[in-house]
Design an enzyme around this catalytic site. Sequence first.
Site, PDB file in Angstrom:
ATOM      1  N   ASP A 132      37.900  36.547  35.007  1.00 11.61           N
ATOM      2  CA  ASP A 132      38.484  35.945  36.302  1.00 11.61           C
ATOM      3  C   ASP A 132      40.005  36.416  36.080  1.00 11.61           C
ATOM      4  O   ASP A 132      40.775  35.652  35.501  1.00 11.61           O
ATOM      5  CB  ASP A 132      38.383  34.452  36.481  1.00 11.61           C
ATOM      6  N   ALA A 133      40.422  37.526  36.660  1.00  8.23           N
ATOM      7  CA  ALA A 133      41.746  37.800  36.451  1.00  8.23           C
ATOM      8  C   ALA A 133      42.419  38.292  37.560  1.00  8.23           C
ATOM      9  O   ALA A 133      43.505  38.343  37.729  1.00  8.23           O
ATOM     10  CB  ALA A 133      41.811  39.184  35.687  1.00  8.23           C
ATOM     11  N   LYS A 134      41.720  38.609  38.717  1.00  7.64           N
ATOM     12  CA  LYS A 134      42.183  38.689  39.989  1.00  7.64           C
ATOM     13  C   LYS A 134      43.047  39.856  39.967  1.00  7.64           C
ATOM     14  O   LYS A 134      44.534  39.833  40.538  1.00  7.64           O
ATOM     15  CB  LYS A 134      42.826  37.488  40.668  1.00  7.64           C
ATOM     16  N   ARG A 135      43.053  40.879  39.374  1.00  6.53           N
ATOM     17  CA  ARG A 135      43.947  42.132  39.351  1.00  6.53           C
ATOM     18  C   ARG A 135      43.812  42.932  40.596  1.00  6.53           C
ATOM     19  O   ARG A 135      42.920  42.847  41.390  1.00  6.53           O
ATOM     20  CB  ARG A 135      43.299  43.108  38.271  1.00  6.53           C
TER      21      ARG A 135
ATOM     22  N   THR B 217      36.950  39.610  38.937  1.00 12.40           N
ATOM     23  CA  THR B 217      37.673  39.298  40.038  1.00 12.40           C
ATOM     24  C   THR B 217      38.772  40.308  40.448  1.00 12.40           C
ATOM     25  O   THR B 217      39.527  40.569  39.822  1.00 12.40           O
ATOM     26  CB  THR B 217      38.050  37.979  40.175  1.00 12.40           C
TER      27      THR B 217
END
Lengths: 315, 315
Positions: free
Chosen positions: B107-110, B142
């Site tokens: 879960d890094a939302k890059r 993500t």
Amino acid sequence: MQQSFAERLCKQIALKKSHAVIGLDPVIDKLPSVLVQKAIDAYGKTSEGAAHAFLLFNKLIIDAVSDLAAIVKPQLAYYEVFGAPGIEAYWRTVEYAHSQGMLVIADAKRGDISSTADAYAQAFFSKSSPWKSPDQWVDSLTINPYLGSDSLLPFIESANTHAAGTFILLKTSNPSAGDLQDLRLDNGLKMTDKVSQFILSLQETEKTTHAYSSVGAVVGASYPEDLAYFRKKLPRSIFLVPGYGTQGNFSANLSHAFNEDGYGALISASRSINYAFGTQIHADEGTISDMIRKAALTMNEDINHNLTLSNKLAW
Amino acid sequence: MQQSFAERLCKQIALKKSHAVIGLDPVIDKLPSVLVQKAIDAYGKTSEGAAHAFLLFNKLIIDAVSDLAAIVKPQLAYYEVFGAPGIEAYWRTVEYAHSQGMLVIADAKRGDISSTADAYAQAFFSKSSPWKSPDQWVDSLTINPYLGSDSLLPFIESANTHAAGTFILLKTSNPSAGDLQDLRLDNGLKMTDKVSQFILSLQETEKTTHAYSSVGAVVGASYPEDLAYFRKKLPRSIFLVPGYGTQGNFSANLSHAFNEDGYGALISASRSINYAFGTQIHADEGTISDMIRKAALTMNEDINHNLTLSNKLAW
């Protein structure tokens, strides 16, 4: 009280007569062979080796440009490729830039729900946490607004506490930037107008008497009409302007990025400076350093030449 | 040819009869004191110490729930707080989860311009690069769509190559999620409709015969009407649904997240599982493990009980 990020930055811009941001985006296959060989000799062809080559390369760049630019902008992605050793090279690069009198923007484009945004803010801004290394802090961070206002506030509050800054993605430099950012709303405005309103509202949380706010915006050089439009909407924001150089835009596109006082924009170049040596990958360190320095000098001249006389007077 | 992410995931969901995702979001001040003391004894009150405590805690959680959940979701922010040692703990956690038969969502939302998105994709998906450690890969990541289609494509292409998956932020779980995501456009649609169109279009790049696509979407439990709406729009997407538990939403809100076949959603809980021991921070490891396991069992029962009979038959 510590000077705000905006104040420290403007002083460095005036001192160095430079609006340049030097990106530090190392790619192992493009690095000077002499540095790669040193890293292999020390650590082998491992993540530690790649990370060591990154640090050697970044130090070479910083040494070549530290009197020609106020600020460096290492992009996290390139370091994350090599896991923990990559991140170690990231923070050693930040530490070295600080030791050479440069400010640092962490280009990370983070954004998340508030509890997680708190953790990111702690990772990048906090200087004195128990457990955390005291050298692990940057002057400013790029952040992504997609999750809305409650995802931005923890970054701004932490930045205010630590005299740091943020650059909120407003209009990015890539070809598809407008897919979402330019969407026209039912009230006639664009999506970016809403982000611009966030920025104005977040600037009200700061306690500063300086002309510039530490809540900045990313506005790409590829879209000069947006630079002009948001320059008027956000007079106190410093714009971080990517897309100069390799992405195809030069100073003629940038005149609207600046305020009348000659401040208000940082023009960012990464690949055109980092890899100024082109195909001369086997050149010695002195030659490579000279070519990087020359590229930075050319960039400063290009930008400063195109600033109007009234702007130049501010220096 | 390696099975796609969606296929591997659905098999694990069926095997474990669980739609749960266990978040791994360690916060040093909230960890069991027995683990923190072990870490201090080994590394002192340093970043290495905090990172070691994280790894001990994550292994305890994974051991407690590995037969009760298909997948874990460590959130990068919590590890980035402690720099390189934190990232080392991240990747050792990923390795341990894989060794215990669990899949991993980073879960890094890059999200970034294409050259940088390539680097992020390399960091998270690539398994066989020269220089890079072979253990440094996740099953899914993500990603944030704010920069538009050309910022998403490098992630999808890399995921296709490496049989990995993505979850594109569509409607997040936080209170301000709608600030941008719900903006009404001049064509009557919302911003999220545009993101939903990206997802459909990116699914066409996949070569798979499986019912589900590996291009998923994040849709928060806080917005059941969006779950229902996008369930119809994106029948082949697996939804990663945060906001269960601590964020205040339970299974009654989640019936619309699933397809008729009983698949199509992963319900994510982090704090309510990680910190199931509440104020009993000084309990022994066995007691803490039991409480974490009990919380995961309760979560599975809550979710499965509320799936309709026809859905359950798919297992």
